[in-house]
Design a protein around this motif. Structure first.
Motif, PDB file in Angstrom:
ATOM      1  N   ALA A  86      -6.118   7.528  -8.061  1.00 49.02           N
ATOM      2  CA  ALA A  86      -6.360   6.336  -7.248  1.00 49.02           C
ATOM      3  C   ALA A  86      -6.883   5.171  -8.087  1.00 49.02           C
ATOM      4  N   PRO A  93      -6.765  13.642  -7.774  1.00 49.90           N
ATOM      5  CA  PRO A  93      -6.570  12.549  -6.820  1.00 49.90           C
ATOM      6  C   PRO A  93      -7.525  11.373  -7.011  1.00 49.90           C
ATOM      7  N   VAL A 121       1.752   1.942  -3.594  1.00 54.90           N
ATOM      8  CA  VAL A 121       0.576   2.468  -4.311  1.00 54.90           C
ATOM      9  C   VAL A 121       0.363   3.933  -3.956  1.00 54.90           C
ATOM     10  N   ALA A 122       0.467   4.260  -2.679  1.00 58.81           N
ATOM     11  CA  ALA A 122       0.270   5.641  -2.232  1.00 58.81           C
ATOM     12  C   ALA A 122       1.322   6.557  -2.846  1.00 58.81           C
ATOM     13  N   GLU A 123       2.565   6.116  -2.907  1.00 56.80           N
ATOM     14  CA  GLU A 123       3.631   6.932  -3.497  1.00 56.80           C
ATOM     15  C   GLU A 123       3.396   7.123  -4.994  1.00 56.80           C
ATOM     16  N   THR A 151      -4.606  -3.087  -8.739  1.00 54.52           N
ATOM     17  CA  THR A 151      -4.196  -3.599  -7.436  1.00 54.52           C
ATOM     18  C   THR A 151      -5.086  -4.781  -7.059  1.00 54.52           C
ATOM     19  N   GLN A 160       0.813  -1.216   0.000  1.00 52.27           N
ATOM     20  CA  GLN A 160       0.000   0.000   0.000  1.00 52.27           C
ATOM     21  C   GLN A 160       0.845   1.265   0.000  1.00 52.27           C
ATOM     22  N   ALA A 161       2.033   1.212   0.608  1.00 48.32           N
ATOM     23  CA  ALA A 161       2.914   2.379   0.614  1.00 48.32           C
ATOM     24  C   ALA A 161       3.378   2.694  -0.808  1.00 48.32           C
ATOM     25  N   THR A 214       0.494   7.053  -6.642  1.00 49.46           N
ATOM     26  CA  THR A 214      -0.627   7.973  -6.864  1.00 49.46           C
ATOM     27  C   THR A 214      -0.254   9.400  -6.463  1.00 49.46           C
ATOM     28  N   ARG A 215       0.562   9.557  -5.422  1.00 47.67           N
ATOM     29  CA  ARG A 215       1.024  10.893  -5.023  1.00 47.67           C
ATOM     30  C   ARG A 215       1.805  11.535  -6.167  1.00 47.67           C
TER      31      ARG A 215
END
Length: 93
Positions: free
Chosen positions: A33, A29, A14-16, A38, A11-12, A18-19
């Motif tokens: 996402a 945003p 994926v978050a990076e 995923t 998840q980290a 998308t950021r």
């Protein structure tokens, strides 16, 4: 069509990803996402099926986020689910 996949549950990562889409490429945003593929085999099969239904004749995914062997196994599971779930659908591709 091409895309990015994070199939290892990172998840980290994926978050990076998308950021970066939001900050570097100015993607909204909510849209960012939805870009990476995923999940596990069932979720990936659902996304691939949706791509095909939208007209994609082939899909190429970059396996991002590490653990590429595990991700390749998840992708193979998704393909198997697509074949087993709808031989007629798969044969049209």
């Amino acid at each position: 069509m091409g895309g990015h996949a994070f199939l290892g549950g990172d998840q980290a990562a994926v978050a990076e990803f998308t950021r970066q889409l939001v900050e570097v490429y100015e993607v909204a945003p909510e849209e960012a996402a939805d870009i990476p593929v995923t999940g596990g085999g069932e979720q990936v099969a659902e996304r691939l099926h949706a791509f095909a239904e939208a007209g994609a004749g082939a899909v190429t995914l970059n396996l991002d986020g590490g653990h590429w062997v595990r991700q390749a196994e998840t992708l193979a599971e998704a393909r198997h689910r697509l074949q087993a779930g709808s031989d007629a659908w798969w044969a049209r591709r």
